[in-house]
Design an enzyme around this catalytic site. Structure first.
Site, PDB file in Angstrom:
ATOM      1  N   PRO A   1       9.463  -4.912   0.990  1.00 28.83           N
ATOM      2  CA  PRO A   1      10.474  -4.809   2.047  1.00 28.83           C
ATOM      3  C   PRO A   1       9.859  -4.414   3.387  1.00 28.83           C
ATOM      4  CG  PRO A   1      10.655  -2.969   0.491  1.00 28.83           C
ATOM      5  CD  PRO A   1       9.612  -3.889  -0.052  1.00 28.83           C
TER       6      PRO A   1
ATOM      7  N   ASP B   1      -3.113  -1.039  10.502  1.00 30.36           N
ATOM      8  CA  ASP B   1      -3.236  -0.855   9.044  1.00 30.36           C
ATOM      9  C   ASP B   1      -3.958  -1.999   8.332  1.00 30.36           C
ATOM     10  OD1 ASP B   1      -1.887   1.481   8.939  1.00 30.36           O
ATOM     11  OD2 ASP B   1      -0.028   0.668   8.119  1.00 30.36           O
TER      12      ASP B   1
ATOM     13  N   LYS C   1       0.839  -1.208   0.000  1.00 32.74           N
ATOM     14  CA  LYS C   1       0.000   0.000   0.000  1.00 32.74           C
ATOM     15  C   LYS C   1       0.869   1.251   0.000  1.00 32.74           C
ATOM     16  CE  LYS C   1       0.518   1.299   4.626  1.00 32.74           C
ATOM     17  NZ  LYS C   1       1.394   2.373   5.069  1.00 32.74           N
TER      18      LYS C   1
HETATM   19  O1  C5P Z   1      -0.894  -1.333  15.029  1.00 34.01           O
HETATM   20  P1  C5P Z   1       0.538  -1.528  14.647  1.00 34.01           P
HETATM   21  O2  C5P Z   1       1.130  -2.765  15.240  1.00 34.01           O
HETATM   22  O3  C5P Z   1       0.768  -1.417  13.190  1.00 34.01           O
HETATM   23  O4  C5P Z   1       1.323  -0.294  15.274  1.00 34.01           O
HETATM   24  C1  C5P Z   1       2.700  -0.304  15.529  1.00 34.01           C
HETATM   25  C2  C5P Z   1       3.032   0.798  16.504  1.00 34.01           C
HETATM   26  O5  C5P Z   1       2.896   2.070  15.867  1.00 34.01           O
HETATM   27  C3  C5P Z   1       2.103   0.881  17.717  1.00 34.01           C
HETATM   28  O6  C5P Z   1       2.576   0.081  18.750  1.00 34.01           O
HETATM   29  C4  C5P Z   1       2.162   2.346  18.071  1.00 34.01           C
HETATM   30  O7  C5P Z   1       3.330   2.630  18.785  1.00 34.01           O
HETATM   31  C5  C5P Z   1       2.304   3.025  16.735  1.00 34.01           C
HETATM   32  N1  C5P Z   1       1.007   3.464  16.171  1.00 34.01           N
HETATM   33  C6  C5P Z   1       0.377   4.576  16.694  1.00 34.01           C
HETATM   34  N2  C5P Z   1      -0.810   4.990  16.153  1.00 34.01           N
HETATM   35  C7  C5P Z   1      -1.363   4.339  15.107  1.00 34.01           C
HETATM   36  C8  C5P Z   1      -0.722   3.222  14.555  1.00 34.01           C
HETATM   37  C9  C5P Z   1       0.474   2.809  15.100  1.00 34.01           C
HETATM   38  O8  C5P Z   1       0.864   5.201  17.638  1.00 34.01           O
HETATM   39  N3  C5P Z   1      -2.514   4.794  14.595  1.00 34.01           N
END
Ligand code: C5P
Length: 293
Positions: free
Chosen positions: A94, A136, A12
């Site tokens: 990647p 995501d 994406k």
């Molecule tokens: O949800 P995901 O595992 O992709 O998110 C990885 C990290 O990115 C989370 O632990 C958080 O620290 C940060 N994050 C965030 N706000 C979001 C998405 C991700 O702070 N909307």
């Protein structure tokens, strides 16, 4: 014996990404337009005695930390399914790129598991399961470009007329040899609060203006995570400036980086730009000439 089922797991791009503030749960609220690429990974699934994942890239973890295997656990918990699956992942996207590779794999694994189990859930019921896997993931279960809100789990299809301005556009995606950790990038945003954030009202207005206009895809591009990434990783703004000045492109970073992208005119020769990228970033830079879904 079942033949393995094969699924495309797209990368994406965040064409528009406004991080609007930090929430009480530690995540950030955002408004984003996410478009899938016609380029990505391939995931196959076959029934098995126990869950297993194989991947052709040894750098990809194939243990329970992989979102593909997490998807199996989440799916079983939600449906009471008693089966198990062997996954084979052909990895092209990647890691640490902001291209959603892991999230895409997790979301597509959910769809694959649902098919393997005889579709106990409809597509809409898969969305909250995807949101459990990662912020995501849900975006990968809806066809076409989507608007993502909340921490990423609230998904809405982009209106048809706006989606048509994105669909099929040629795009060059390029990533230096290093990646950027998403949690690190969000921490940097939080450390620079409130200046790092785009107020939600402003983000909505910007997006709404583009939707209601007939402006091309280029006019939508925005990413307020660039500032923290560009401050530390100078190779990014240096190269983007060069592409802007000398190649007349309008490049942006995707997500928390480090991959960047630029729309290309249909007839453009990408090889000279690819060469420039490799000269500046070294031979390990990844350059992909693809299209939006
Ligand atoms: O949800 P995901 O595992 O992709 O998110 C990885 C990290 O990115 C989370 O632990 C958080 O620290 C940060 N994050 C965030 N706000 C979001 C998405 C991700 O702070 N909307």
């Amino acid at each position: 014996m079942h033949e393995p089922l094969t699924y495309f797991s797209p990368a994406k791009l965040n064409l528009f990404l406004a991080i609007t503030g930090r929430r009480s749960d530690g995540f950030h609220d955002l408004v984003s337009v996410v478009a899938k690429l016609k380029w990505g990974d391939t995931l196959t699934i076959a029934p098995a005695e126990t869950d297993a994942l194989e991947c052709d890239d040894p750098a990809v973890p194939v243990d329970a930390s992989n979102l593909v295997l997490k998807a199996a656990a989440v799916f079983r918990e939600a449906t009471g399914w008693r089966g198990a699956a062997k996954f084979v992942l052909q990895k092209r996207i990647p890691m640490g790129a902001g291209l959603g590779g892991g999230s895409s794999n997790g979301a597509i694994a959910l769809r694959a598991l649902n098919d393997l189990a005889g579709r106990p859930l409809d597509d809409a019921a898969l969305v909250p399961l995807a949101a459990k896997l990662g912020s995501d993931c849900a975006a990968f279960l809806t066809a076409g470009p989507v608007v993502m809100r909340g921490r990423g789990e609230r998904i809405e299809a982009l209106p048809e007329a706006s989606a048509a301005r994105l669909s099929g556009r040629r795009v060059l995606v390029f990533k230096p040899s290093f990646g950027i950790s998403t949690p690190w990038a969000y921490q940097q945003m939080a450390a620079r609060a409130p200046d790092s954030y785009c107020p939600e009202e402003e983000a909505q207005l910007r997006l709404q203006r583009w939707i209601e206009s007939d402006a091309a895809a280029e006019a939508l591009l925005y990413n307020n995570m660039e500032s923290v990434a560009f401050e530390k990783f100078i190779a990014l703004p240096t190269m983007l400036e060069e592409l802007r000045g000398e190649c007349g492109l309008a490049p942006r970073m995707s997500g928390s980086g480090s991959a960047c992208f630029a729309f290309l005119p249909e007839g453009a020769d990408a090889s000279a730009i690819a060469q420039r990228l490799k000269d500046g970033w070294g031979g390990e830079a990844v350059v992909i000439d693809s299209r939006l879904e």
